[in-house]
Design a protein around this motif. Structure first.
Motif, PDB file in Angstrom:
ATOM      1  N   LEU A 187      36.849 -23.260 -49.897  1.00 56.69           N
ATOM      2  CA  LEU A 187      36.340 -25.289 -50.085  1.00 56.69           C
ATOM      3  C   LEU A 187      36.832 -25.521 -48.978  1.00 56.69           C
ATOM      4  O   LEU A 187      37.998 -25.753 -48.830  1.00 56.69           O
ATOM      5  CB  LEU A 187      36.987 -25.166 -51.176  1.00 56.69           C
ATOM      6  N   GLU A 188      35.918 -25.997 -48.506  1.00 52.36           N
ATOM      7  CA  GLU A 188      35.987 -27.639 -47.287  1.00 52.36           C
ATOM      8  C   GLU A 188      35.813 -28.957 -47.894  1.00 52.36           C
ATOM      9  O   GLU A 188      34.493 -28.948 -48.897  1.00 52.36           O
ATOM     10  CB  GLU A 188      35.515 -26.958 -46.424  1.00 52.36           C
ATOM     11  N   ILE A 189      36.659 -29.975 -47.998  1.00 53.36           N
ATOM     12  CA  ILE A 189      36.834 -31.016 -47.993  1.00 53.36           C
ATOM     13  C   ILE A 189      35.937 -32.045 -46.763  1.00 53.36           C
ATOM     14  O   ILE A 189      36.182 -31.830 -46.254  1.00 53.36           O
ATOM     15  CB  ILE A 189      37.927 -31.898 -48.890  1.00 53.36           C
ATOM     16  N   VAL A 190      34.661 -32.976 -47.395  1.00 56.12           N
ATOM     17  CA  VAL A 190      34.014 -33.219 -46.291  1.00 56.12           C
ATOM     18  C   VAL A 190      34.326 -34.636 -46.821  1.00 56.12           C
ATOM     19  O   VAL A 190      34.327 -35.325 -44.877  1.00 56.12           O
ATOM     20  CB  VAL A 190      32.898 -33.280 -46.068  1.00 56.12           C
ATOM     21  N   ALA A 191      34.221 -35.146 -47.517  1.00 55.90           N
ATOM     22  CA  ALA A 191      34.261 -36.415 -46.895  1.00 55.90           C
ATOM     23  C   ALA A 191      34.881 -37.901 -48.703  1.00 55.90           C
ATOM     24  O   ALA A 191      34.611 -37.093 -49.262  1.00 55.90           O
ATOM     25  CB  ALA A 191      32.636 -37.176 -47.016  1.00 55.90           C
ATOM     26  N   VAL A 192      35.938 -38.363 -48.406  1.00 53.63           N
ATOM     27  CA  VAL A 192      36.383 -39.436 -49.631  1.00 53.63           C
ATOM     28  C   VAL A 192      35.997 -40.675 -49.484  1.00 53.63           C
ATOM     29  O   VAL A 192      36.184 -41.426 -48.470  1.00 53.63           O
ATOM     30  CB  VAL A 192      37.518 -39.153 -49.817  1.00 53.63           C
ATOM     31  N   ARG A 193      34.859 -40.969 -50.029  1.00 57.48           N
ATOM     32  CA  ARG A 193      33.769 -42.326 -49.914  1.00 57.48           C
ATOM     33  C   ARG A 193      34.039 -43.002 -51.340  1.00 57.48           C
ATOM     34  O   ARG A 193      33.890 -42.650 -52.317  1.00 57.48           O
ATOM     35  CB  ARG A 193      32.138 -42.073 -50.387  1.00 57.48           C
ATOM     36  N   PRO A 194      34.230 -44.589 -50.934  1.00 59.65           N
ATOM     37  CA  PRO A 194      34.313 -44.913 -52.019  1.00 59.65           C
ATOM     38  C   PRO A 194      32.838 -45.527 -52.575  1.00 59.65           C
ATOM     39  O   PRO A 194      31.666 -45.269 -51.744  1.00 59.65           O
ATOM     40  CB  PRO A 194      34.726 -46.796 -51.381  1.00 59.65           C
ATOM     41  N   ALA A 195      33.129 -45.854 -53.450  1.00 60.46           N
ATOM     42  CA  ALA A 195      31.742 -46.012 -54.352  1.00 60.46           C
ATOM     43  C   ALA A 195      31.282 -47.265 -54.485  1.00 60.46           C
ATOM     44  O   ALA A 195      32.286 -48.430 -53.942  1.00 60.46           O
ATOM     45  CB  ALA A 195      32.368 -45.826 -56.008  1.00 60.46           C
ATOM     46  N   GLY A 196      30.453 -47.944 -54.814  1.00 54.46           N
ATOM     47  CA  GLY A 196      29.061 -49.345 -54.516  1.00 54.46           C
ATOM     48  C   GLY A 196      30.024 -49.807 -55.146  1.00 54.46           C
ATOM     49  O   GLY A 196      30.452 -49.865 -56.459  1.00 54.46           O
ATOM     50  N   ASP A 197      29.879 -51.708 -55.309  1.00 53.01           N
ATOM     51  CA  ASP A 197      30.810 -52.299 -56.204  1.00 53.01           C
ATOM     52  C   ASP A 197      30.424 -52.224 -58.040  1.00 53.01           C
ATOM     53  O   ASP A 197      31.036 -52.470 -58.588  1.00 53.01           O
ATOM     54  CB  ASP A 197      30.375 -53.934 -55.799  1.00 53.01           C
TER      55      ASP A 197
END
Length: 199
Positions: free
Chosen positions: A169-179
């Motif tokens: 398992l590879e973590i690819v991204a941690v992205r903020p959610a939209g407003d």
């Protein structure tokens, strides 16, 4: 000009009581009150609201697919390190396999709840949503992480996105959610607190 109508107290209790019970049971959300205080329409049901919120989250993740593909082209490839070495809020020695850009993601959106999600995903204990797109190879998943807040600020929300590759398992991204998603997870004010503040 409309003439105000005064209801007997028992009639008011009967009308409001039904609305409150239905809202507590999740049958419907806020209602539009028409003439003579009668409910005319439901603004949105809680189940429909939740469904729309989930669809918007899925859309945001799908919009990130080109960005995710670009990350997989990083010449350094994925690496493994203790979670404490890439996060500013965790002291966990648990090894996490991740792509280099994830470090910058965590530096800009550090949260203990994100660390818990990363540990759960890496250990196979986090039930994520499948991310299916013909542009991505392998088995991908995502999970929306929210952090509780105090006051009326929107709840911080981030997507943890990972993939299974070569049985790892590879973590690819941690992205903020939209407003919109952040607002949808904003906690409701405590009525008792508001009443006590007004007194």
């Amino acid at each position: 000009m409309s003439v105000p109508y005064i209801y007997p107290l028992n009639e008011v209790r009967a009308q409001i009581g039904v609305l409150v019970k239905n809202m507590a049971a999740g049958v419907h959300g806020p209602v539009i009150i028409g003439p003579f205080g009668t409910p005319k329409a439901t603004l949105v049901s809680w189940e429909l609201f939740d469904h729309i919120r989930d669809l918007l989250s899925e859309l945001e993740v799908l919009q990130a697919v080109p960005h995710l593909r670009d990350r997989l082209a990083h010449p350094a490839g994925a690496t493994t390190a203790a979670l404490s070495t890439i996060s500013t809020t965790s002291s966990s020695p648990q090894p996490v396999r991740f792509w280099p850009d994830v470090v910058a993601d965590l530096r800009s959106s550090a949260s203990p709840h994100l660390d818990e999600a990363l540990q759960g995903a890496t250990a196979g204990q986090l039930q994520g949503q499948p991310l299916t797109d013909e542009r991505l190879e392998g088995r991908w998943s995502w999970f929306l992480v929210t952090s509780p807040v105090t006051g009326t600020a929107p709840a911080p929300a981030h997507y943890v996105i990972w993939r299974h590759h070569d049985h790892t398992l590879e973590i690819v991204a941690v992205r903020p959610a939209g407003d919109v998603i952040a607002r949808a997870w904003q906690p409701a004010p405590d009525p008792e607190t508001e009443e006590s503040d007004a007194q």
